[in-house]
Motif scaffolding. Structure first.
Motif, mmCIF file in Angstrom:
data_model
loop_
_atom_site.group_PDB
_atom_site.id
_atom_site.type_symbol
_atom_site.label_atom_id
_atom_site.label_comp_id
_atom_site.label_asym_id
_atom_site.label_seq_id
_atom_site.Cartn_x
_atom_site.Cartn_y
_atom_site.Cartn_z
ATOM 1 N N VAL A 303 -26.136 6.675 5.034
ATOM 2 C CA VAL A 303 -25.197 6.101 4.069
ATOM 3 C C VAL A 303 -23.848 6.807 4.101
ATOM 4 C CG1 VAL A 303 -24.814 5.606 1.616
ATOM 5 C CG2 VAL A 303 -27.126 5.452 2.579
ATOM 6 N N VAL A 304 -23.854 8.121 4.136
ATOM 7 C CA VAL A 304 -22.603 8.896 4.093
ATOM 8 C C VAL A 304 -22.657 10.010 5.130
ATOM 9 C CG1 VAL A 304 -22.141 8.424 1.649
ATOM 10 C CG2 VAL A 304 -23.499 10.439 2.289
ATOM 11 N N PRO A 305 -21.495 10.514 5.559
ATOM 12 C CA PRO A 305 -21.464 11.664 6.469
ATOM 13 C C PRO A 305 -21.854 12.934 5.719
ATOM 14 C CG PRO A 305 -19.243 11.062 5.834
ATOM 15 C CD PRO A 305 -20.138 10.001 5.265
ATOM 16 N N PRO A 306 -22.124 14.023 6.434
ATOM 17 C CA PRO A 306 -22.573 15.265 5.782
ATOM 18 C C PRO A 306 -21.638 15.769 4.690
ATOM 19 C CG PRO A 306 -22.826 15.430 8.157
ATOM 20 C CD PRO A 306 -22.098 14.155 7.906
ATOM 21 N N GLU A 307 -20.341 15.620 4.891
ATOM 22 C CA GLU A 307 -19.381 16.143 3.915
ATOM 23 C C GLU A 307 -19.346 15.339 2.620
ATOM 24 O OE1 GLU A 307 -17.017 13.582 6.893
ATOM 25 O OE2 GLU A 307 -18.673 15.038 6.935
ATOM 26 N N LYS A 308 -20.144 14.256 2.549
ATOM 27 C CA LYS A 308 -20.230 13.464 1.323
ATOM 28 C C LYS A 308 -21.657 13.389 0.782
ATOM 29 C CE LYS A 308 -17.912 9.614 0.842
ATOM 30 N NZ LYS A 308 -17.125 9.999 -0.347
ATOM 31 N N LEU A 309 -22.521 14.275 1.280
ATOM 32 C CA LEU A 309 -23.926 14.218 0.890
ATOM 33 C C LEU A 309 -24.321 15.428 0.044
ATOM 34 C CD1 LEU A 309 -26.616 12.707 1.133
ATOM 35 C CD2 LEU A 309 -27.064 13.979 3.246
ATOM 36 N N THR A 310 -24.870 15.146 -1.119
ATOM 37 C CA THR A 310 -25.441 16.153 -2.005
ATOM 38 C C THR A 310 -26.950 15.948 -2.031
ATOM 39 O OG1 THR A 310 -23.452 16.239 -3.391
ATOM 40 C CG2 THR A 310 -25.511 17.007 -4.390
ATOM 41 N N ILE A 311 -27.697 17.041 -2.090
ATOM 42 C CA ILE A 311 -29.154 16.959 -2.026
ATOM 43 C C ILE A 311 -29.745 17.547 -3.310
ATOM 44 C CG2 ILE A 311 -31.207 17.736 -0.811
ATOM 45 C CD1 ILE A 311 -29.554 15.648 0.707
ATOM 46 N N SER A 312 -30.696 16.793 -3.894
ATOM 47 C CA SER A 312 -31.328 17.224 -5.139
ATOM 48 C C SER A 312 -32.740 16.656 -5.198
ATOM 49 C CB SER A 312 -30.503 16.733 -6.338
ATOM 50 O OG SER A 312 -30.633 15.333 -6.502
ATOM 51 N N PRO A 313 -33.527 17.038 -6.203
ATOM 52 C CA PRO A 313 -34.776 16.322 -6.464
ATOM 53 C C PRO A 313 -34.468 14.917 -6.996
ATOM 54 C CG PRO A 313 -34.778 18.504 -7.483
ATOM 55 C CD PRO A 313 -33.369 18.221 -7.064
ATOM 56 N N ASP A 314 -35.486 14.059 -7.004
ATOM 57 C CA ASP A 314 -35.328 12.696 -7.512
ATOM 58 C C ASP A 314 -34.789 12.669 -8.936
ATOM 59 O OD1 ASP A 314 -35.814 10.785 -5.636
ATOM 60 O OD2 ASP A 314 -37.886 10.423 -6.194
ATOM 61 N N CYS A 315 -35.341 13.538 -9.777
ATOM 62 C CA CYS A 315 -35.015 13.511 -11.200
ATOM 63 C C CYS A 315 -35.315 14.897 -11.762
ATOM 64 C CB CYS A 315 -35.842 12.425 -11.898
ATOM 65 S SG CYS A 315 -35.142 11.835 -13.455
ATOM 66 N N GLY A 316 -35.276 15.039 -13.084
ATOM 67 C CA GLY A 316 -35.644 16.304 -13.688
ATOM 68 C C GLY A 316 -37.098 16.644 -13.384
ATOM 69 N N LEU A 317 -37.396 17.949 -13.274
ATOM 70 C CA LEU A 317 -38.717 18.405 -12.838
ATOM 71 C C LEU A 317 -39.583 18.906 -13.989
ATOM 72 C CD1 LEU A 317 -37.628 20.390 -9.637
ATOM 73 C CD2 LEU A 317 -38.482 18.041 -9.758
ATOM 74 N N LYS A 318 -39.187 18.650 -15.230
ATOM 75 C CA LYS A 318 -39.812 19.307 -16.381
ATOM 76 C C LYS A 318 -41.286 18.983 -16.565
ATOM 77 C CE LYS A 318 -38.522 15.831 -19.866
ATOM 78 N NZ LYS A 318 -37.784 15.610 -21.134
ATOM 79 N N LEU A 319 -41.779 17.873 -16.025
ATOM 80 C CA LEU A 319 -43.176 17.490 -16.234
ATOM 81 C C LEU A 319 -44.120 18.090 -15.198
ATOM 82 C CD1 LEU A 319 -42.736 13.726 -17.206
ATOM 83 C CD2 LEU A 319 -42.963 15.709 -18.716
ATOM 84 N N LEU A 320 -43.586 18.831 -14.248
ATOM 85 C CA LEU A 320 -44.410 19.423 -13.196
ATOM 86 C C LEU A 320 -44.852 20.838 -13.574
ATOM 87 C CD1 LEU A 320 -42.323 18.403 -10.052
ATOM 88 C CD2 LEU A 320 -44.471 17.381 -10.822
ATOM 89 N N PRO A 321 -45.933 21.336 -12.965
ATOM 90 C CA PRO A 321 -46.225 22.772 -13.086
ATOM 91 C C PRO A 321 -45.053 23.567 -12.525
ATOM 92 C CG PRO A 321 -48.093 21.579 -12.139
ATOM 93 C CD PRO A 321 -46.946 20.618 -12.171
ATOM 94 N N ARG A 322 -44.782 24.705 -13.145
ATOM 95 C CA ARG A 322 -43.575 25.439 -12.767
ATOM 96 C C ARG A 322 -43.611 25.927 -11.320
ATOM 97 N NH1 ARG A 322 -42.100 30.699 -15.813
ATOM 98 N NH2 ARG A 322 -40.645 31.622 -14.349
ATOM 99 N N ASP A 323 -44.782 26.341 -10.822
ATOM 100 C CA ASP A 323 -44.842 26.799 -9.436
ATOM 101 C C ASP A 323 -44.577 25.655 -8.467
ATOM 102 O OD1 ASP A 323 -47.291 25.604 -10.142
ATOM 103 O OD2 ASP A 323 -48.406 26.757 -8.649
#
Length: 356
Positions: A303-323
């Motif tokens: 979709v975009v070149p590297p200089e326009k790409l940010t990487i993250s999880p899908d959404c907030g992780l609060k419902l997962l085990p912390r590890d």
């Protein structure tokens, strides 16, 4: 109209970044709370406990410090305190905005309840909502801090409107309040603001209302401040290419949970803001291997070149085990740095990133 992401992205590159290519890494916001913090929240409401509001504030400080450092240890370029001081994303802000009141929980699905507020009079801005939170996190962090804010569309449509002729009018008033809060945050030093609008996924026909609200939010905000928009779990074809007209620097999408089936949606016409792509699934309690995450990152390069790409999880992780949340974050950063090195070495064809 997209703002100017190239004017504010480079400030988040660490001075010791190992590669020429730079894919900005971040998290959406929420993170699992330590079990002792949940117990502290319970104790302060227990009339038989000696645990008071001052003790709770100390517990929140400790948790925010802990999670911020956990994000740094995972290697993220920009960090969040995991929203340790917050409860539900609408309740937290409604409790701080004059004009809202609470009348008890509403059942939303299964056995889950949401303390859905009512707007009973015109909303007004009183004290800052997040400045203290931001300043504390900035003081304990060596990395830039991102500030997630629940957006006015979600704050308006996920409440009972008992005061305005239309919820649209309520949303615009709320957008003006968010603008005031962003101004306060910028004065305090914030340079990365994320507006969360999950409600748009359920009513995408209202994309024009969200666009007008964003115009109000960014009014007077300098281009050096990065403005992101997070919309999760919806049919993005119903709001694309309209989001190209939004005054944002970055659009954050959840696609990993759907095996990236919607990636082609963003390839025609050309995607204009930076893309913040979720590459680990916030709904599975398994840590994805680095090689799998690298393949997910390559989806974003379609979709975009590297200089326009940010990487993250899908959404907030609060419902997962912390590890599990930490493992996903750490592997995500490792995968990003390896992809950057492969881009530098010419091992990834940017025009056909999945063909190598």
């Amino acid at each position: 109209m997209v703002r100017n992401p190239s004017a504010n992205r480079e400030q988040f590159r660490p001075h010791d970044h190992p590669n020429d290519a730079f894919l900005l890494t971040t998290v959406v916001g929420s993170y699992p709370k330590p079990k002792w913090l949940n117990r502290a929240d319970e104790l302060v409401d227990d009339p038989d406990s000696k645990f008071d509001a001052e003790d709770l504030e100390e517990a929140h400080d400790d948790a925010c410090r802990l999670i911020t450092h956990e994000h740094e240890r995972a290697g993220l370029d920009t960090v969040v305190d995991g929203e340790m001081r917050r409860n539900e994303m609408v309740e937290f802000f409604a409790d701080r905005i004059d004009g809202y009141e609470f009348n008890g929980p509403v059942k939303v699905w299964g056995h889950n309840y949401f303390d859905k507020p009512s707007v009973v009079e015109e909303v007004e801005y009183d004290e800052p909502w997040l400045v203290d939170e931001f300043e504390f996190t900035s003081d304990v962090s060596e990395r830039p801090v991102k500030v997630p804010i629940t957006g006015p569309y979600t704050l308006g449509f996920w409440a009972f409107n008992e005061a305005y002729p239309s919820t649209e009018e309520l949303v615009y008033d709320l957008a003006d309040l968010v603008n005031e809060e962003v101004e306060k945050l910028v004065e305090a030093g914030a340079r990365y603001i994320q507006i969360d609008e999950p409600a748009l996924a359920t009513t995408p026909e209202d994309h024009a209302i969200v666009g007008e609200a964003l115009e109000r939010i960014v009014s007077g905000i300098d281009e050096e401040v990065r403005i992101g928009l997070h919309v999760c779990y919806g049919d993005y074809s119903r709001i694309y290419p309209e989001i190209n007209d939004y005054p944002i620097d970055e659009f954050d999408v959840e696609l990993c949970n759907g095996d990236f089936e919607q990636i082609p949606t963003f390839t025609d016409p050309e995607f204009e803001p930076d893309l913040a792509l979720g590459v680990v699934d916030a709904h599975t309690a398994e840590v994805e291997p680095v090689e799998e995450i690298k393949e997910n990152i390559r989806q974003g390069l379609r979709v975009v070149p590297p200089e326009k790409l940010t990487i993250s999880p899908d959404c907030g992780l609060k419902l997962l085990p912390r590890d599990i949340a930490y493992g996903k974050t750490e592997n995500m950063v490792t995968a990003v740095r390896e992809v950057e090195a492969e881009i530098d070495a010419g091992e990834i064809d940017i025009d056909n990133p999945l063909d190598d």
